[in-house]
Design an enzyme around this catalytic site. Sequence first.
Site, PDB file in Angstrom:
ATOM      1  N   ASP A 108      -1.585  -0.507   5.919  1.00  0.00           N
ATOM      2  CA  ASP A 108      -1.876  -0.017   7.268  1.00  0.00           C
ATOM      3  C   ASP A 108      -3.355   0.203   7.517  1.00  0.00           C
ATOM      4  OD1 ASP A 108      -2.113   2.165   5.552  1.00  0.00           O
ATOM      5  OD2 ASP A 108      -1.845   3.541   7.221  1.00  0.00           O
ATOM      6  N   ASP A 128       0.873  -1.161   0.000  1.00  0.00           N
ATOM      7  CA  ASP A 128       0.000   0.000   0.000  1.00  0.00           C
ATOM      8  C   ASP A 128       0.923   1.228   0.000  1.00  0.00           C
ATOM      9  OD1 ASP A 128      -2.235   1.633   0.416  1.00  0.00           O
ATOM     10  OD2 ASP A 128      -1.799   1.677   2.552  1.00  0.00           O
ATOM     11  N   ASP A 135      -6.812  -2.209   3.284  1.00  0.00           N
ATOM     12  CA  ASP A 135      -5.809  -3.194   2.872  1.00  0.00           C
ATOM     13  C   ASP A 135      -6.104  -4.583   3.409  1.00  0.00           C
ATOM     14  OD1 ASP A 135      -4.320  -1.112   1.680  1.00  0.00           O
ATOM     15  OD2 ASP A 135      -3.541  -0.582   3.654  1.00  0.00           O
ATOM     16  N   ARG A 151      -5.437   4.224  -7.938  1.00  0.00           N
ATOM     17  CA  ARG A 151      -6.890   4.317  -7.870  1.00  0.00           C
ATOM     18  C   ARG A 151      -7.534   2.948  -7.725  1.00  0.00           C
ATOM     19  NH1 ARG A 151      -9.096   8.470  -6.402  1.00  0.00           N
ATOM     20  NH2 ARG A 151      -8.602  10.451  -7.344  1.00  0.00           N
ATOM     21  N   LYS A 201      -3.088  27.647  -8.755  1.00  0.00           N
ATOM     22  CA  LYS A 201      -1.978  26.691  -8.622  1.00  0.00           C
ATOM     23  C   LYS A 201      -2.387  25.425  -9.349  1.00  0.00           C
ATOM     24  CE  LYS A 201      -3.604  24.761  -4.270  1.00  0.00           C
ATOM     25  NZ  LYS A 201      -3.621  24.797  -2.835  1.00  0.00           N
ATOM     26  N   GLY A 220      -4.657   3.638  -3.562  1.00  0.00           N
ATOM     27  CA  GLY A 220      -5.928   4.258  -3.917  1.00  0.00           C
ATOM     28  C   GLY A 220      -5.715   5.645  -4.482  1.00  0.00           C
ATOM     29  N   ASP A 221      -4.464   6.091  -4.470  1.00  0.00           N
ATOM     30  CA  ASP A 221      -4.175   7.454  -4.894  1.00  0.00           C
ATOM     31  C   ASP A 221      -4.264   7.627  -6.395  1.00  0.00           C
ATOM     32  OD1 ASP A 221      -3.827   8.948  -2.687  1.00  0.00           O
ATOM     33  OD2 ASP A 221      -1.781   8.246  -2.373  1.00  0.00           O
ATOM     34  N   PHE A 230     -10.852  22.236  -7.778  1.00  0.00           N
ATOM     35  CA  PHE A 230      -9.898  21.289  -8.338  1.00  0.00           C
ATOM     36  C   PHE A 230     -10.654  20.076  -8.875  1.00  0.00           C
ATOM     37  CE2 PHE A 230      -7.247  17.577  -8.126  1.00  0.00           C
ATOM     38  CZ  PHE A 230      -6.035  18.013  -8.602  1.00  0.00           C
TER      39      PHE A 230
END
Lengths: 341, 1203
Positions: free
Chosen positions: B867, B429, B871, B841, B617, B733-734, B594
Amino acid sequence: MHNVLGECNVSATEVSLSCADSKFTQQELPACKPLLTPGIVIGAFSLIGIVFVPIGLASLSASQDIVELVDRYDAECVSANDKVGFIQDTKTDKACTRKITVPKRMKGPVHIYYQLENFYQNHRRYVKSRNDKQLRYKESSSMITNCEPEATGQDGAPIVPCGLIAWSLFNDTYSFSLNKKAVEVNKKNIAWDSDKSKKFGSDVYPHNFQNGGLIGGAKLNEKLPLSEQEDLIVWMRTAALPTFRKLYGRIETDIMANDEISVVIQNNYNTYSFGGTKALVLSTTSWIGGRNNFIGVAYVAIGGICLFLAMGFVVLYVLKPRTLGDPSYLSWNNENPDQAN
Amino acid sequence: MARHRNKRLEKFKLSALYTLTLCSRGPSEDHSRIGTAGFSRVVYINEPDRHQVEGFNYPLNGVSTTKYNLATFLPKSLFEQFRRVANFYFLVSGILALTPLAPYTAVSALAPLCVVIVATMAKEGVEDWRRKQQDHELNNRIVKVHRGNGNFEDTKWKDIKVGDVIKVEKDNFFPADMILLSSNYPDGTCYVETMNLDGETNLKIKQALEVTLDLHEDSKFKDVRQTIKCEDPNANLYSFVGTMEWKGRQYPLSPQQLLLRDSKLRNTDYIYGAVIFTGHDTKAMQNSTDPPSKRSKIEKKMDKIIYLLMSSLLIIALLGSVLFGIWTKEDLQNGELKRWYLRPDATTVYYDPKRPALASFFHLLTALMLYSYFIPISLYISIEMVKLLQALFINQDIEMYHDESDKPTHARTSNLNEELGMVDTILSDKTGTLTCNMMEFIKCSIAGTAYGQGVTEVERAMAVRKGALLDAEIGNGDRRDKKVDDSPHVKGFNFKDPRIMDGNWIHEENKDMIRDFFRLLAICHTCIPEIDPESGNVSYEAESPDEAAFVIAARELGFEFYKRSQTSIIVRERNPIRNVVEDRKYDLLNMLEFSSSRKRMSVIVKELEGRILLFIKGADSVMFKRLAPAGRKFEEETRRHINEYADSGLRTLVLAYRVLDEKEYNEFSEKLNAAKTSVSADRDEKIEEATDSIERNLLLLGATAVEDKLQKGVPECIDKLAQAGIKIWVLTGDKMETAINIGFACSLLRQGMTQIIITLEQPDIIALEKNGDKHTIGKASKQSVMDQIEEGIKQIRLSQHSSESFALIIDGKSLTYALEDDIKFKFLDLAIKCASVICCRSSPKQKALVTRLVKQETHKVTLAIGDGANDVGMLQEADIGVGISGAEGMQAVMASDVAVAQFRFLERLLLVHGHWCYRRISLMICYFFYKNVTFGVTIFLYEAFASFSGKPAYNDWFLSLYNVFFTSLPVIALGVFDQDVSARLCIQYPQLYQEGVQNVLFSWRRILGWMLNGVMNAVLIFFFCVTAFEDQAFRQDGQVAGLDALGVVMYTCVVWVVNCQMALSVNYFTIIQHIFIWGSIAFWYLFLVVYGVINPRFSTTAYMVFIEQLAPALSFWLVTLFVVMATLVPYFSYAAIQIRFFPMFHNKIQWKRYLGKAEDPEVARQLSSRHRTSSQQRMVGISARRDGKAMQITRETELEVQE
């Protein structure tokens, strides 16, 4: 060599625990890390060789000094064609005289053995067919568990000693004469003391023994307690292998070379049914026991092989100082030319 | 650039920012189904006892996770025991031992079995007792429950019933699933942390129904009577359907009102809730599946060995039985007795020559009992004991103890110790595992000047690799020693540069731009300030840690974001010239959100002075092309800085602004409002168009670099693991960008690596998606994924001979298709060929699926590390699950097999403990079989000389104590203490780990080799002993050796040989080994003496054998010495040759250690480089990165030379 066996891992981890404790939990106890280096290998083989060869030679010479006379008599002592019929016939005279010439001086005591072959005293049924309690204690005379089918006589009374082992007691007898003079055979102390004192009762007398329909082997003197029936005690220490010797007695005097021993054998015991052989053995002993070259030869052989291996390894290490297939040694050859040894 | 966002959460947060009434009501499910099957639950609030009366049987809230209870313990655990085929075999032979078939006494056969079973059951019992205590702790937690008349009393969790009204206070866990009735906030909202359930660290907002809002005091619950009707218990965390009846009216309930057990109340003083699901009905419990019991590959193989042994045992038993049958039959021919002394005419059925077949059959049973010594009865219990002790060592390893969190490594199951030494693929992870989930503002580039002297983890790691001499090469390497800085560390801020700190920026050349830069940081975000009323300090509640890092950075630099209202932002600016703090208010005009497609956010504010500013930004990929020609002054420098930052593993954002004039803004505002209010299908496009038009002609300010703080030591650890040949996959998952960044940060990716990116974010697919029709989308997507995979495979095939390495990056949507049955093998094929694999993702389920795919198709050992609760599936699916115990959530730890505090401990866990355990266990099992084969074969050979009658050569108790006393302790000591090389060398030579991955120490060749050694030893022992003690006297006084004496001689030789063989196999001779090995032999003699002198009634055939017969006979000692030496010489020669001329890798290290060269890094490098098994292994990691960089530099210089 010393730095191998003596090398100890003492990398310290400073912990608040007591040192020995932390060494243990951190798996860093001082330890020898033996590695089979050329030195150790050659040293070990040489050591074995150096120690083994003399032991072997000593054993071999001890064994060679022993005089052992083996006289197989089962065939010669039966004249009839039907050997089984002959041996089972209780009426015929089975005496048989054998003459043995002594090749070498035999220093007393000379041990007399009978040797049986192809006799399975170690058969599970046979080994179990006895009752130790009955043999030991007077009040247990009716304890006949495991003794079937030699547990009770025809009248139903228990047999003492019961079981197949006692029933099949060896019953050939030997009487010796040396140069026409009768020689006394000492039949005392042929059994282990512990057997006499702890396994066979001094107040247990044979009872109802060999009274069945089938007579197995020897009869016992009903007047003597079992602890004094040494032939029985020896017989009941069952042999490990189908070929075995058992101590019959001892001739306490020396026998000179070229003396002629004549033995009158009462050939009673039936080994013919199962194709076994019988032999009479006369043997002296030494510190190694009876005559057996095996121990001596084996020691010399292993010692020799080890010396040979030691030399082989020396040659190997000299010829191939580098480990095979590891060229990484190459680059260090310059800085470390003698690392092979 | 990388913000961790959850769609649902976005809505909540927006509502928090603006108007809470906008709160989503959640998906409006079909409430008409209430009352039908599956939706039949009825809850009477405040009347918990009424359910029983009305016939609803709801369970109590107590939970139990134990395997046994008092009544079931005995039968159930016994059953578990005898499911092991070996134990079952021993049970059967134990029962048979009670019959006359037994070759030995029943007691001597049953005693070891009982010892083994009782010991194992005791272990089970203790483990279950621990679980029970854990449950007990949970069940006895206290919560306030309404007990009538508005009184709330402390009640234990286990006594909570459905219908109870509960008051939960801040930072406490919810004891059951509840419906939120009210909170201390007037609008009935509360914040909930669901970390334990789904691993998300963000707070979620729950809101009560308006009708129950006035129930905000204890006393108001006096007469509350309501009815809730809702769905039956199920495992779905994100859906809930129910209605509440309130004063005769129905109100729909949604997940918005549902508070789940095991989640935590945060930022809210108290709430009131009504319990609707209790105990095992709760969604949390419904979700928890029994952790699958995992067995290591070694143990599975061990079963096969046992089957092998059993079949060879059966074969020799059959052989013996047939011969026995023939022999027995011949004893009686035509009424003539052959072996008359056996009385074949009057036998029991077991020896009946008239029925030889039956006798043979019974003999078979006897033989099976007799040869049971081939199978080590104590093997399982010994292994379990050894593993327990190994686990203890793992737990106590001081180098895997995390000081800061006070957490040692914890091996929760000891089953898998040796599996730790065989890991082929690590699936990791990201957040919380590789990273601390903490962002630190570390560098920035303003107006073309780079600021910030902090050193990133990656730089540090690379510096360490290069050695201190090369420090100068790395930009700020020399600053490392300044780490001991005295200034207190601010969380999220690791920026150090005296040029612009403490107001010094005012002296810089471009001070206006610096000021705007800081203002932008303080304004352009969605954080909420929280002011601690006591100290006046401001802390920030941010959606993502990197936004927090920006505002914190702004604060530390003198631009404190202080207050946010619906329409304005107040920033406290410290004026460095006058050294005063002044509040500056900005009117918030617009906030352009965003999104992952926009990759930027902007804020339009109006300054007091009247200027309208657009602060923006965003990612460099979208920002640079939006710059105005006049704003590109510093573009080149900034780009260069951004590349440098990215290479150091930092997340970068480009900052820019624009001044709008009134007219321009009004136009935009109108356009945006029109777009927002439009209801047509292209509404989103219109908004997009409007924002796009204003976010142009920007003036570049600079760039920020935020370190997604890697956990300490992660890059080094990954480098070591990669050197050890372990493949590392990151499943996160990012978002893709974040994942790639982290990939760079921990050296899983590097410059010059070809990235194969599989994604569905492609124009044609997106276009298709807009048109709807699920079927065509699915089909096209699948095709697209398929094409991309094939393209990747082709690409790799083309470059097979070059040194190019590949990285596969795949997003969650594509993963869905890639994991379908018909593509997954291709996908795996591609993935295996790539040096690193990153799945972004990905949902928890996908993580588990990927893990399963790798595990099942490669047949290699997989290790998953994570963690969070998300997971859990992955941890349970993998061969080994490792949970990170540093973070708050316990879910992952509870589901894991090993819990470590930090990712970096994995290095020591695998390379040292894993390697050792693997070695120990495999050697131990081999040795176990060896020693029992040796013993068993001597028994068998003796049988051949006893006409296969089933008479063992040894005394009954010799037989049964062989495994327990005379050979067990040394092998346990081996299993616990042996080490081939020290821990330091294990880490210095990571390649050593491949011995476990390739399973060379437990290959069939090796196992069979050991067994062959056993057979050979037994044959030598038997024939040497028999020949030496043949039939002649063995003592000077003429006695011959009987069965008893020969048995003892052989047994003595066996004990000596197997123990000396152990001494030869041990690599690490501590005092403990000495005691156990030589002690076992000494104990045998002691036993012989003691057992020999007790009454012959007990000692039977062993009575006085040693003292009276053997000990005084010199030949006995000579034979022992000779047999032991002669038996071991072959193995000794083999070992000497193998170690010297065919060394395995650990032997090579041992040689180097012997030569005193093992510590030399150059030696290590040479030795290792020769051992590299495949070129792919070192494609990742810092060292590979360094090598890659070196190559690149050489290439560049070459090019220059050519020019």
